[in-house]
Design a protein around this motif. Structure first.
Motif, PDB file in Angstrom:
ATOM      1  N   THR A 287       0.830  -1.202   0.000  1.00  0.00           N
ATOM      2  CA  THR A 287       0.000   0.000   0.000  1.00  0.00           C
ATOM      3  C   THR A 287       0.866   1.254   0.000  1.00  0.00           C
ATOM      4  OG1 THR A 287      -1.667  -1.188   1.300  1.00  0.00           O
ATOM      5  CG2 THR A 287      -1.872   1.194   1.187  1.00  0.00           C
ATOM      6  N   ALA A 288       1.966   1.203   0.751  1.00  0.00           N
ATOM      7  CA  ALA A 288       2.821   2.384   0.905  1.00  0.00           C
ATOM      8  C   ALA A 288       3.648   2.684  -0.339  1.00  0.00           C
ATOM      9  CB  ALA A 288       3.744   2.190   2.106  1.00  0.00           C
ATOM     10  N   ASN A 289       4.081   1.651  -1.064  1.00  0.00           N
ATOM     11  CA  ASN A 289       4.993   1.863  -2.191  1.00  0.00           C
ATOM     12  C   ASN A 289       4.470   2.838  -3.244  1.00  0.00           C
ATOM     13  OD1 ASN A 289       6.822   0.172  -0.972  1.00  0.00           O
ATOM     14  ND2 ASN A 289       6.299  -1.612  -2.206  1.00  0.00           N
ATOM     15  N   PRO A 290       3.242   2.663  -3.761  1.00  0.00           N
ATOM     16  CA  PRO A 290       2.766   3.636  -4.762  1.00  0.00           C
ATOM     17  C   PRO A 290       2.595   5.034  -4.193  1.00  0.00           C
ATOM     18  CG  PRO A 290       1.010   2.109  -4.144  1.00  0.00           C
ATOM     19  CD  PRO A 290       2.282   1.573  -3.566  1.00  0.00           C
ATOM     20  N   LEU A 291       2.236   5.135  -2.909  1.00  0.00           N
ATOM     21  CA  LEU A 291       2.106   6.457  -2.284  1.00  0.00           C
ATOM     22  C   LEU A 291       3.463   7.150  -2.212  1.00  0.00           C
ATOM     23  CD1 LEU A 291      -0.361   5.644   0.645  1.00  0.00           C
ATOM     24  CD2 LEU A 291      -0.888   6.851  -1.476  1.00  0.00           C
ATOM     25  N   VAL A 292       4.494   6.387  -1.813  1.00  0.00           N
ATOM     26  CA  VAL A 292       5.843   6.948  -1.691  1.00  0.00           C
ATOM     27  C   VAL A 292       6.338   7.428  -3.046  1.00  0.00           C
ATOM     28  CG1 VAL A 292       8.254   6.370  -1.244  1.00  0.00           C
ATOM     29  CG2 VAL A 292       6.484   5.649   0.361  1.00  0.00           C
ATOM     30  N   TYR A 293       6.225   6.560  -4.061  1.00  0.00           N
ATOM     31  CA  TYR A 293       6.738   6.938  -5.379  1.00  0.00           C
ATOM     32  C   TYR A 293       5.874   8.012  -6.032  1.00  0.00           C
ATOM     33  CZ  TYR A 293      10.576   3.661  -5.712  1.00  0.00           C
ATOM     34  OH  TYR A 293      11.774   3.018  -5.510  1.00  0.00           O
ATOM     35  N   GLY A 294       4.587   8.008  -5.726  1.00  0.00           N
ATOM     36  CA  GLY A 294       3.710   9.036  -6.270  1.00  0.00           C
ATOM     37  C   GLY A 294       4.009  10.413  -5.708  1.00  0.00           C
ATOM     38  N   ILE A 295       4.401  10.448  -4.422  1.00  0.00           N
ATOM     39  CA  ILE A 295       4.699  11.724  -3.772  1.00  0.00           C
ATOM     40  C   ILE A 295       6.119  12.184  -4.060  1.00  0.00           C
ATOM     41  CG2 ILE A 295       4.982  12.856  -1.523  1.00  0.00           C
ATOM     42  CD1 ILE A 295       2.711  11.051  -0.499  1.00  0.00           C
ATOM     43  N   LYS A 296       7.076  11.251  -4.031  1.00  0.00           N
ATOM     44  CA  LYS A 296       8.482  11.616  -4.129  1.00  0.00           C
ATOM     45  C   LYS A 296       9.018  11.722  -5.557  1.00  0.00           C
ATOM     46  CE  LYS A 296       9.372  11.940   0.271  1.00  0.00           C
ATOM     47  NZ  LYS A 296       9.786  13.228   0.863  1.00  0.00           N
ATOM     48  N   THR A 297       8.312  11.158  -6.544  1.00  0.00           N
ATOM     49  CA  THR A 297       8.792  11.195  -7.922  1.00  0.00           C
ATOM     50  C   THR A 297       7.970  12.199  -8.721  1.00  0.00           C
ATOM     51  OG1 THR A 297       9.333   8.841  -7.725  1.00  0.00           O
ATOM     52  CG2 THR A 297       9.372   9.792  -9.933  1.00  0.00           C
ATOM     53  N   LYS A 298       8.610  13.304  -9.122  1.00  0.00           N
ATOM     54  CA  LYS A 298       7.893  14.417  -9.741  1.00  0.00           C
ATOM     55  C   LYS A 298       7.203  14.004 -11.033  1.00  0.00           C
ATOM     56  CE  LYS A 298       8.422  19.288 -10.980  1.00  0.00           C
ATOM     57  NZ  LYS A 298       7.612  19.197 -12.206  1.00  0.00           N
ATOM     58  N   GLN A 299       7.882  13.176 -11.868  1.00  0.00           N
ATOM     59  CA  GLN A 299       7.280  12.786 -13.149  1.00  0.00           C
ATOM     60  C   GLN A 299       5.979  12.020 -12.941  1.00  0.00           C
ATOM     61  OE1 GLN A 299      10.472  12.430 -12.187  1.00  0.00           O
ATOM     62  NE2 GLN A 299      11.872  12.222 -13.943  1.00  0.00           N
ATOM     63  N   ILE A 300       5.984  11.106 -11.960  1.00  0.00           N
ATOM     64  CA  ILE A 300       4.767  10.342 -11.676  1.00  0.00           C
ATOM     65  C   ILE A 300       3.711  11.245 -11.075  1.00  0.00           C
ATOM     66  CG2 ILE A 300       3.797   8.469 -10.281  1.00  0.00           C
ATOM     67  CD1 ILE A 300       6.427   7.000 -10.551  1.00  0.00           C
ATOM     68  N   ARG A 301       4.124  12.107 -10.150  1.00  0.00           N
ATOM     69  CA  ARG A 301       3.182  13.011  -9.495  1.00  0.00           C
ATOM     70  C   ARG A 301       2.504  13.934 -10.509  1.00  0.00           C
ATOM     71  NH1 ARG A 301       6.611  14.995  -6.013  1.00  0.00           N
ATOM     72  NH2 ARG A 301       6.992  16.994  -7.023  1.00  0.00           N
ATOM     73  N   ASP A 302       3.281  14.494 -11.416  1.00  0.00           N
ATOM     74  CA  ASP A 302       2.715  15.400 -12.424  1.00  0.00           C
ATOM     75  C   ASP A 302       1.762  14.673 -13.360  1.00  0.00           C
ATOM     76  OD1 ASP A 302       4.045  17.549 -11.386  1.00  0.00           O
ATOM     77  OD2 ASP A 302       5.680  17.509 -12.845  1.00  0.00           O
ATOM     78  N   ARG A 303       2.149  13.453 -13.732  1.00  0.00           N
ATOM     79  CA  ARG A 303       1.302  12.691 -14.659  1.00  0.00           C
ATOM     80  C   ARG A 303      -0.024  12.319 -13.999  1.00  0.00           C
ATOM     81  NH1 ARG A 303       0.724  11.595 -20.176  1.00  0.00           N
ATOM     82  NH2 ARG A 303      -0.800   9.921 -20.285  1.00  0.00           N
ATOM     83  N   VAL A 304       0.038  11.881 -12.735  1.00  0.00           N
ATOM     84  CA  VAL A 304      -1.190  11.504 -12.013  1.00  0.00           C
ATOM     85  C   VAL A 304      -2.082  12.722 -11.815  1.00  0.00           C
ATOM     86  CG1 VAL A 304      -2.119  10.635  -9.837  1.00  0.00           C
ATOM     87  CG2 VAL A 304      -0.138   9.516 -10.880  1.00  0.00           C
ATOM     88  N   LEU A 305      -1.486  13.855 -11.421  1.00  0.00           N
ATOM     89  CA  LEU A 305      -2.268  15.083 -11.277  1.00  0.00           C
ATOM     90  C   LEU A 305      -2.882  15.497 -12.609  1.00  0.00           C
ATOM     91  CD1 LEU A 305      -0.019  17.245  -8.902  1.00  0.00           C
ATOM     92  CD2 LEU A 305      -2.253  16.254  -8.379  1.00  0.00           C
ATOM     93  N   GLY A 306      -2.136  15.263 -13.691  1.00  0.00           N
ATOM     94  CA  GLY A 306      -2.654  15.595 -15.017  1.00  0.00           C
ATOM     95  C   GLY A 306      -3.857  14.756 -15.412  1.00  0.00           C
ATOM     96  N   LEU A 307      -3.912  13.518 -14.906  1.00  0.00           N
ATOM     97  CA  LEU A 307      -5.050  12.642 -15.225  1.00  0.00           C
ATOM     98  C   LEU A 307      -6.323  13.143 -14.551  1.00  0.00           C
ATOM     99  CD1 LEU A 307      -3.410   9.099 -14.907  1.00  0.00           C
ATOM    100  CD2 LEU A 307      -4.110  10.244 -17.013  1.00  0.00           C
ATOM    101  N   PHE A 308      -6.190  13.614 -13.287  1.00  0.00           N
ATOM    102  CA  PHE A 308      -7.362  14.023 -12.525  1.00  0.00           C
ATOM    103  C   PHE A 308      -7.625  15.525 -12.598  1.00  0.00           C
ATOM    104  CE2 PHE A 308      -5.882  10.074 -10.545  1.00  0.00           C
ATOM    105  CZ  PHE A 308      -7.067   9.337 -10.530  1.00  0.00           C
ATOM    106  N   PHE A 309      -6.543  16.308 -12.752  1.00  0.00           N
ATOM    107  CA  PHE A 309      -6.680  17.770 -12.838  1.00  0.00           C
ATOM    108  C   PHE A 309      -5.865  18.254 -14.034  1.00  0.00           C
ATOM    109  CE2 PHE A 309      -6.670  16.426  -8.382  1.00  0.00           C
ATOM    110  CZ  PHE A 309      -7.940  16.818  -7.987  1.00  0.00           C
TER     111      PHE A 309
END
Length: 316
Positions: A287-309
């Motif tokens: 459960t923690a792994n995707p949260l950690v990489y989603g928060i700490k990795t800018k490319q993933i964070r930006d892409r996920v935010l782009g999907l929802f916002f």
């Protein structure tokens, strides 16, 4: 009639769940279900994000995809039966199904450890010899490392169910656990289980010691390379690329260490605490792994935010 019973091998086990807390099983099932759902959702988003974003098609993220797929399989192997016990009183499990669950859980745990080693090697190459990163960590090597980790796990765990299958099980069938854990099953045998116990402990120790030593060696080299950098900004940037991986290592090995120590040396600790720690070890890191990489990795964070916002960019 009693003699006939004692000479017939049992065909199924009774999984208690969390001993001493049977009256609270319905409530215990809620966090198990939440962690299960978050694991499936979070890791699915990670895999989809990496697949859809061409800038993430690099070895580090390929390893992350492998980790995400392994996490979903690991959680599913344990959580589905746990929820059956906690919510539907489905305590019984066939002998062969129990061995199958045990095999998958322990195999996937070793695969997880191997992937963390591979990701440590990836960070070592990226920080210490960045100019050769693309020539060393080719896609073929990434696949080979993943296959090597899986092959090691398959071969190391395979003797466990085979050794258990040769043991006689005539009278004991109640497993004081929420899933089919190796030692919990071995203890029920009506025979000397020294070989089983010795092999199980040797596998656990050899995997954890070897993998932690390799990870530690990688990070010693990384720290040496980082401290040789003259710029503070360069040091921060180099270490920043390792933060998510370090958090993942801590999330995986910390509950594993607590579970191992309480199981081996915590005779005064109640069985319910043992089971809860063992369950946390299987459910929390995925459960923690995707949260950690989603928060700490800018490319993933930006892409996920782009999907929802679509019109919003990460400001972190």
């Amino acid at each position: 009639m009693a003699d006939n019973v004692t000479h017939h091998r049992i065909t199924s086990f009774f999984l208690v769940g969390v001993p001493e807390l049977e009256n609270f099983h319905c409530w215990i099932g809620i966090p198990v279900w939440l962690l299960f759902m978050l694991t499936l959702l979070g890791n699915s988003i990670i895999i989809a994000t990496i697949k859809l974003e061409p800038s993430l098609h690099h070895p580090m993220y390929f390893f992350l995809c492998m980790l995400a797929m392994n996490d979903m399989c690991l959680t599913s192997s344990a959580a589905i039966k746990m929820l059956g016990i906690f919510w539907f009183n489905a305590h019984w499990i066939d002998f062969d199904v129990c061995l199958t669950q045990m095999y998958f859980i322990h195999t996937l745990c070793i695969v997880e450890s191997a992937l963390l080693v591979a990701m440590a090697f990836d960070r070592y190459v990226a920080v210490c010899i960045p100019l050769h990163y693309s020539t060393i960590l080719k896609t073929s090597l990434v696949i080979k490392l993943g296959m090597a980790g899986m092959t090691r796990a398959i071969l190391m765990v395979l003797p466990c169910p085979l050794l258990i299958n040769r043991l006689p099980y005539y009278t004991k069938y109640i497993i004081n656990h929420a899933y089919c854990e190796h030692m919990a099953v071995v203890k029920l045998a009506d025979a000397n289980t020294l070989i089983n116990r010795a092999y199980g402990i040797s596998v656990a120790l050899s995997v954890s010691v070897l993998d932690l030593c390799l990870i530690g060696l990688s990070y010693m080299k990384i720290l040496q390379a980082v401290f040789r950098l003259s710029s503070q900004n360069a040091r921060s940037k180099a270490l920043g690329t390792c933060v998510a991986h370090v958090c993942t290592i801590l999330a995986f090995y910390t509950p594993a260490l607590f579970s191992f120590l309480t199981h081996r040396f915590g005779q005064q600790v109640s069985s319910s605490v043992h089971i809860i720690l063992a369950s946390v070890y299987l459910l929390l890191p995925p459960t923690a792994n995707p949260l950690v990489y989603g928060i700490k990795t800018k490319q993933i964070r930006d892409r996920v935010l782009g999907l929802f916002f679509p019109n919003k960019k990460s400001e972190f």
